[in-house]
Motif scaffolding. Structure first.
Motif, PDB file in Angstrom:
ATOM      1  N   CYS A  65       0.829  -1.209   0.000  1.00  0.00           N
ATOM      2  CA  CYS A  65       0.000   0.000   0.000  1.00  0.00           C
ATOM      3  C   CYS A  65       0.868   1.266   0.000  1.00  0.00           C
ATOM      4  CB  CYS A  65      -0.922  -0.024   1.219  1.00  0.00           C
ATOM      5  SG  CYS A  65      -2.271   1.179   1.150  1.00  0.00           S
ATOM      6  N   THR A  69       1.170   4.475  -2.942  1.00  0.00           N
ATOM      7  CA  THR A  69       1.014   5.918  -2.718  1.00  0.00           C
ATOM      8  C   THR A  69       1.891   6.730  -3.661  1.00  0.00           C
ATOM      9  OG1 THR A  69       2.729   5.885  -0.992  1.00  0.00           O
ATOM     10  CG2 THR A  69       0.438   5.616  -0.284  1.00  0.00           C
ATOM     11  N   ASN A  78      -4.793   8.154  -4.339  1.00  0.00           N
ATOM     12  CA  ASN A  78      -5.749   8.573  -3.302  1.00  0.00           C
ATOM     13  C   ASN A  78      -6.280   7.367  -2.534  1.00  0.00           C
ATOM     14  OD1 ASN A  78      -5.443  11.238  -4.062  1.00  0.00           O
ATOM     15  ND2 ASN A  78      -7.207  11.212  -5.461  1.00  0.00           N
ATOM     16  N   TRP A  79      -6.547   6.277  -3.258  1.00  0.00           N
ATOM     17  CA  TRP A  79      -7.032   5.064  -2.587  1.00  0.00           C
ATOM     18  C   TRP A  79      -5.999   4.563  -1.578  1.00  0.00           C
ATOM     19  CZ3 TRP A  79      -5.020   0.187  -2.095  1.00  0.00           C
ATOM     20  CH2 TRP A  79      -5.873  -0.801  -1.578  1.00  0.00           C
ATOM     21  N   HIS A  81      -3.601   6.270  -0.047  1.00  0.00           N
ATOM     22  CA  HIS A  81      -3.497   7.186   1.092  1.00  0.00           C
ATOM     23  C   HIS A  81      -4.662   6.994   2.057  1.00  0.00           C
ATOM     24  CE1 HIS A  81       0.064   9.540   0.261  1.00  0.00           C
ATOM     25  NE2 HIS A  81      -0.303   9.702  -1.008  1.00  0.00           N
ATOM     26  N   ASP A  82      -5.855   6.728   1.505  1.00  0.00           N
ATOM     27  CA  ASP A  82      -7.026   6.520   2.367  1.00  0.00           C
ATOM     28  C   ASP A  82      -6.974   5.171   3.086  1.00  0.00           C
ATOM     29  OD1 ASP A  82      -8.040   8.955   1.624  1.00  0.00           O
ATOM     30  OD2 ASP A  82      -9.348   8.150   0.049  1.00  0.00           O
ATOM     31  N   ARG A  83      -6.394   4.170   2.420  1.00  0.00           N
ATOM     32  CA  ARG A  83      -6.407   2.810   2.969  1.00  0.00           C
ATOM     33  C   ARG A  83      -5.302   2.576   3.996  1.00  0.00           C
ATOM     34  NH1 ARG A  83      -9.637  -0.167   4.600  1.00  0.00           N
ATOM     35  NH2 ARG A  83      -9.754  -2.375   4.134  1.00  0.00           N
ATOM     36  N   TYR A  86      -5.889   2.409   7.897  1.00  0.00           N
ATOM     37  CA  TYR A  86      -6.553   1.202   8.394  1.00  0.00           C
ATOM     38  C   TYR A  86      -5.552   0.055   8.567  1.00  0.00           C
ATOM     39  CZ  TYR A  86     -11.001   3.470   7.338  1.00  0.00           C
ATOM     40  OH  TYR A  86     -12.055   4.327   7.320  1.00  0.00           O
ATOM     41  N   LYS A  91      -6.736   3.096  12.343  1.00  0.00           N
ATOM     42  CA  LYS A  91      -8.173   2.822  12.315  1.00  0.00           C
ATOM     43  C   LYS A  91      -8.361   1.319  12.324  1.00  0.00           C
ATOM     44  CE  LYS A  91      -9.286   7.065   9.800  1.00  0.00           C
ATOM     45  NZ  LYS A  91      -9.967   7.656   8.616  1.00  0.00           N
TER      46      LYS A  91
END
Length: 421
Positions: A65, A69, A78-79, A81-83, A86, A91
């Motif tokens: 992941c 980035t 973007n996906w 960075h958002d993932r 978690y 999270k």
């Protein structure tokens, strides 16, 4: 299979929760791409992140992941960075908990379960068996009369040899017998599986779509490198034991003795097991019982023919008992000795004592493959005699517990550092 089809198949396997198949297909897709940063590779990488997460390999998921980035594609970037939060634990609440370890059950416990639950299920299905038999008798008589009429009308007796069996297959087997067998297996095997795995992490499929074990069977090279002439797969089980993702099914595979000839011989009938080993292998290591060591020439030739000239090297281990039961071949002796630690040697000997069959084991990439002969399909129902019997149910229970218990027998949930001790 084309590169695009590999990507689609890998995504489909992920959605069906066949994570080991998904990982293999997505990696093959990426290896076929000239540009590792192509959009299709990035898309495959996104699904691989989720596969690693689902199979509890957080380090690999995070590393991949983080690499995504840096993608030039803004949607992928973007996906990632958002993932990433978690995956790194910021999270962590949305991360799926690790599946529970399945505790083995005793024969006495299963006998109590049989009397309490399975017996009454079999009693209900016994009524269905009798109803099926009642339908089958007139259908057989009608088919006999139709066959006789066709032969008499056309005056060609040899038609009886072809028309009769064809009508029997279409009317009796497909329309009457098969629904009964399918319902029987779905209900009884699911009950036995629930007893072994109360958490529900394992799922049973009577006729798996797409033959998920076909490619692993060929890739393992346990029975040679050539593709089988025929391959059938039924009674599949997929689930998790601790951190190990497991899939196994009953398969029949055969190979032609002479190319371009239709005659084929069976090379394997039994259960084929695959699971992630939580460690990537650079070589290919195979363990066979000494019962099959004389037949191992086909495997050695296959290993030599794929560009690994030392892949069929015989590796000698200390320990008279291990050498009495097993023979080891590997392309990497150092890795073979790391995998087959003294602790694993003891587990393999105990497992061989327990099942007493001609097993074959392969370690390749980050997967382990195990082939265990088993001549019959799991819990095939009888039609001409009563199905209310304890022994077939016990055999089903013992077989499933052996297959699921492979995770503990081979220490698949142990960290690599612990296996080496």
């Amino acid at each position: 299979m084309s590169s695009d089809r590999l990507l689609r198949a890998g995504i489909k396997a992920y959605k069906q929760k066949r994570f080991l198949d998904s990982e293999r297909l997505l990696k093959r897709h990426c290896s076929d791409q000239r540009d590792p940063w192509s959009l299709s590779c990035m898309r495959a990488g996104m699904y691989l992140v989720e596969v690693y997460r689902e199979t509890n390999r957080q380090d690999r998921a995070i590393a991949l992941c983080q690499a995504l980035t840096d993608s030039e594609d803004s949607a992928v970037r973007n996906w990632a960075h958002d993932r990433l939060p978690y995956l790194t634990g910021e999270k962590i609440a949305e991360i799926r908990p690790v599946a529970q370890v399945i505790q083995p059950k005793s024969t006495a416990e299963f006998e109590q379960y049989y009397k309490r639950t399975l017996y009454w299920e079999l009693q209900a299905l016994e009524k269905l068996r009798r109803a099926t038999l009642i339908k089958l008798i007139p259908a057989t008589l009608v088919i006999g009369l139709l066959t006789w009429g066709i032969v008499a009308l056309l005056a060609k007796p040899w038609y009886a040899v072809t028309v009769g069996p064809l009508l029997w297959q279409l009317v009796c087997v497909q329309a009457i017998v098969r629904p009964y067998k399918s319902q029987f297996k779905a209900r009884i095997i699911s009950e036995v599986l629930t007893f072994i795995d109360p958490s529900g992490s394992f799922h049973y499929t009577q006729n798996p779509a797409g033959q998920p074990n076909r490619f692993p069977f060929i890739e393992s090279r346990l029975f040679g490198q050539r593709k089988p002439y025929y391959f059938s797969e039924v009674d599949s089980f997929a689930g998790a034991v601790g951190k190990a993702q497991v899939y196994f099914s009953h398969i029949r595979a055969g190979r032609r003795l002479i190319p371009l000839r239709r005659h084929a011989i069976a090379v394997f009938t039994g259960f084929f097991f695959q699971a992630n080993f939580n460690k990537s292998f650079f070589g290919h290591t195979v363990i066979v019982t000494n019962v099959s060591e004389n037949q191992f020439g086909t495997v050695r030739q296959a290993l030599q023919s794929i560009g690994r000239p030392q892949a069929s090297r015989l590796i000698k281990f200390e320990g008279l008992e291990f050498n009495r039961y097993f023979t080891v071949y590997s392309s990497d002796e150092r890795e073979a000795r790391y995998i087959i630690s003294p602790h694993l040697v003891q587990h393999l000997i105990k497992f061989q004592h327990k099942i007493g069959k001609d097993i074959r084991i392969a370690f390749l990439d980050d997967n382990i493959y195990v082939a265990i002969p088993h001549p019959r399909r799991l819990f095939e129902p009888q039609l001409l005699r009563s199905i209310v019997a304890f022994q077939p149910a016990l055999e089903c229970f013992e077989t499933l517990q052996i297959m699921i218990g492979l995770v503990d027998d081979l220490q698949l949930n142990q960290p690599a550092s612990h296996r080496a001790n």
